[in-house]
Structures are given as C-alpha cells and as structure tokens.
Design an enzyme around this catalytic site. Structure first.
Site, PDB file in Angstrom:
ATOM      1  N   ASN A 240       0.869  -1.184   0.000  1.00  9.68           N
ATOM      2  CA  ASN A 240       0.000   0.000   0.000  1.00  9.68           C
ATOM      3  C   ASN A 240       0.902   1.229   0.000  1.00  9.68           C
ATOM      4  OD1 ASN A 240      -1.903   1.990   0.380  1.00  9.68           O
ATOM      5  ND2 ASN A 240      -2.276   1.496   2.532  1.00  9.68           N
TER       6      ASN A 240
ATOM      7  N   LYS B  87       0.144   4.244  -0.259  1.00  8.52           N
ATOM      8  CA  LYS B  87      -0.498   5.412   0.335  1.00  8.52           C
ATOM      9  C   LYS B  87      -0.315   6.626  -0.593  1.00  8.52           C
ATOM     10  CE  LYS B  87      -0.044   3.300   4.844  1.00  8.52           C
ATOM     11  NZ  LYS B  87       0.109   3.486   6.301  1.00  8.52           N
TER      12      LYS B  87
ATOM     13  N   HIS C 201      -9.493   1.030   4.941  1.00  6.01           N
ATOM     14  CA  HIS C 201      -8.222   1.243   5.635  1.00  6.01           C
ATOM     15  C   HIS C 201      -8.435   2.194   6.808  1.00  6.01           C
ATOM     16  CE1 HIS C 201      -4.063   2.498   6.380  1.00  6.01           C
ATOM     17  NE2 HIS C 201      -3.710   1.372   5.756  1.00  6.01           N
TER      18      HIS C 201
ATOM     19  N   GLU D 234      -6.819   4.634   7.873  1.00  9.36           N
ATOM     20  CA  GLU D 234      -6.633   6.048   7.564  1.00  9.36           C
ATOM     21  C   GLU D 234      -7.865   6.630   6.883  1.00  9.36           C
ATOM     22  OE1 GLU D 234      -1.848   5.341   7.212  1.00  9.36           O
ATOM     23  OE2 GLU D 234      -3.027   5.624   5.383  1.00  9.36           O
TER      24      GLU D 234
ATOM     25  N   GLU E 150      -5.417  -5.040  10.447  1.00  9.16           N
ATOM     26  CA  GLU E 150      -4.445  -3.968  10.671  1.00  9.16           C
ATOM     27  C   GLU E 150      -4.803  -3.231  11.950  1.00  9.16           C
ATOM     28  OE1 GLU E 150      -4.758  -0.840   7.736  1.00  9.16           O
ATOM     29  OE2 GLU E 150      -6.803  -0.575   8.449  1.00  9.16           O
TER      30      GLU E 150
ATOM     31  N   GLY F   6       1.898   2.652  10.752  1.00  9.18           N
ATOM     32  CA  GLY F   6       2.824   3.768  10.597  1.00  9.18           C
ATOM     33  C   GLY F   6       3.455   4.244  11.884  1.00  9.18           C
TER      34      GLY F   6
ATOM     35  N   SER G 221       3.082  -2.322  10.234  1.00  7.69           N
ATOM     36  CA  SER G 221       4.537  -2.264  10.414  1.00  7.69           C
ATOM     37  C   SER G 221       5.207  -3.615  10.214  1.00  7.69           C
ATOM     38  CB  SER G 221       4.886  -1.685  11.797  1.00  7.69           C
ATOM     39  OG  SER G 221       4.379  -0.369  11.939  1.00  7.69           O
TER      40      SER G 221
END
Length: 255
Positions: A13, A15, A98, A100, A170, A176, A216
């Site tokens: 990904n 991003k 996701h 985010e 996740e 991150g 991560s």
C-alpha cells in the site's frame, strides 16, 4: 500460512506516495527481485499512478490495486473514483476500509460495506481492512470490534464473492507507528476473523480466505508473523516503498 488451503498474498500500500517517474523507478527495481515469487504480489498505488503501474507490470507476476473506490458507479461525487472506472482501466484489486480512510475521511462500517458491494459488482478483488484502536485493545474488546467490522462489511456478500476477497487485519495502533503486534497477537486476531467467516459461510469458505496482517510488517519481522497458521500474507505500508525491503517480505512469504 497454510498454502495447501489458500494463497499467500503480499500487497504493498503505497499510500499518498510516488509520482509517475518514481513509480517507474520503483517497479523497474522490484520486478526482477520478485519474478520468482512463491506468493501473489500486489502493488496498490495512488490513482494517478495506476495507468503507469499497469503498463509497467504487464506480462509480469505483479498485480495492481487501487487504494479506494466509491460506492456509486457514477454521479455528482466530486473527487471520487468509481469501481467500474478502476475495472475499465484494468485494475484487479482495491483496498477498502483502511484505518486512515476511517480516521481522516469519515469511513464507517456502513460505507465500507457499500464500497465493498460496488467493488465486487465491478469484478474487482477487495482487500478489506479491519482492526482495533489502542483504546479498544486496552479495554479488552479487540475481538468484539473486529468481529463487528467483519460482519458489517460482509453484509450481503455471498460465499462465492468471499472467494474473491482478502481480509487484512491492521491494528490501528500499529499503522505507521513502528509498533507491531506480536506474532501471537496477529495470529490470534487473524484466527478470530477466520472463525467469524466460518460462522457466516462455513469452514471450507473460511479456510480458503486469505487473511493478511498489516501494521509495520517489515523484512525483519515478516518471517515470524507469516509463521502463524492464520496469517496468509501482509498489507505492507512503508516497506513497500523500497524495492529491497518489499522483496524481502515477498521472499519470506514464498517459503
């Protein structure tokens, strides 16, 4: 991993990273490193890089995915991209839900379900993301939160359609941040997701569902995480932006 029952999938990904020249540079470096991969390899790029990525990966074992899609096929949704648009372009995969997107752009379980429905109807392969926040983990409700996210997202999805999907666990607190769930924690929640799928669709369908860990994962910890029987790959963030690091994770999943 249990490759006798389901494929291992490593998806990068990117991003909001990489211009088209940077996309070319990264993919040209990556292609020879993963040419003999013993797992599926996907790169999920920004919308502006998709066409370049599709051209650069044509005839290779690399697959291309997008990072989101809208639930409507067309309409007055300024700034959005529809699932049929992605399919027409030649995109195979799309990341949905996701953390985010949930955190910064107001995604909810309901909108994730609508986007998932649109992606499946367009013939795309969704990578459905689920996971708990740090507060939820510390409150001891990880299982309830993840199970609800899975059930809500899969509302109206058939067993045949589940066979075209990937689920990515996740934990939000590991996205991150440099923090990573232990192999045991990742394996436990991926196993829970499989149990939820089994309750909805039966054990055979659940056993065939690839479930990734995202949070991560890197070249150093990939092998330990992938040794868990219910962890079938990874949704890779930062490490996917460096060809050598991403290839090392692919290598770990190829064993």
């Amino acid at each position: 991993m249990n490759k006798a029952l389901r494929p291992a999938v490593i998806a990068g990904n990117w991003k909001m990273n990489n211009t088209r020249p940077q996309t070319r540079e990264l993919l040209e470096a990556l292609k020879p490193l993963v040419a003999g991969a013993g797992c599926q390899v996907v790169v999920c790029t920004p919308f502006t890089d998709l066409e370049a990525a599709l051209a650069l990966t044509a005839g290779t074992n690399l697959h291309v995915g997008a990072q989101n899609c809208h639930w409507a096929a067309s309409g007055a949704f300024t700034g959005e991209i529809s699932a049929p648009m992605l399919a027409e372009l030649g995109v195979e995969y799309v990341v949905l839900g996701h953390s985010e997107r949930r955190q910064y752009f107001g995604e909810t379980d309901a909108t994730v379900n609508r986007r998932l429905r649109a992606a499946l109807d367009a013939g795309l392969r969704p990578i459905l993301c689920v996971g708990e926040t740090l507060d939820q983990r510390e409150a001891g409700i990880t299982g309830e939160v993840v199970a609800m996210q899975v059930k809500a997202a899969l509302c109206g999805v058939t067993a045949e359609e589940l066979g075209r999907m990937i689920v990515a666990y996740e934990p939000v607190w590991a996205i991150g941040t440099g923090r990573t769930a232990t192999a045991g924690q990742a394996g436990e929640v991926c196993g829970l997701i499989r149990q939820v799928a089994a309750g909805l669709y039966g054990q055979a369908a659940a056993d065939a569902l690839p479930i990734q860990y995202g949070g991560s994962m890197n070249a150093k910890n990939a092998a330990e995480l992938l040794a868990q029987p219910d962890v079938d790959g990874g949704l890779i963030g930062g490490a996917s932006l460096k060809a050598a690091d991403f290839a090392a994770i692919v290598e770990a999943a190829s064993k």
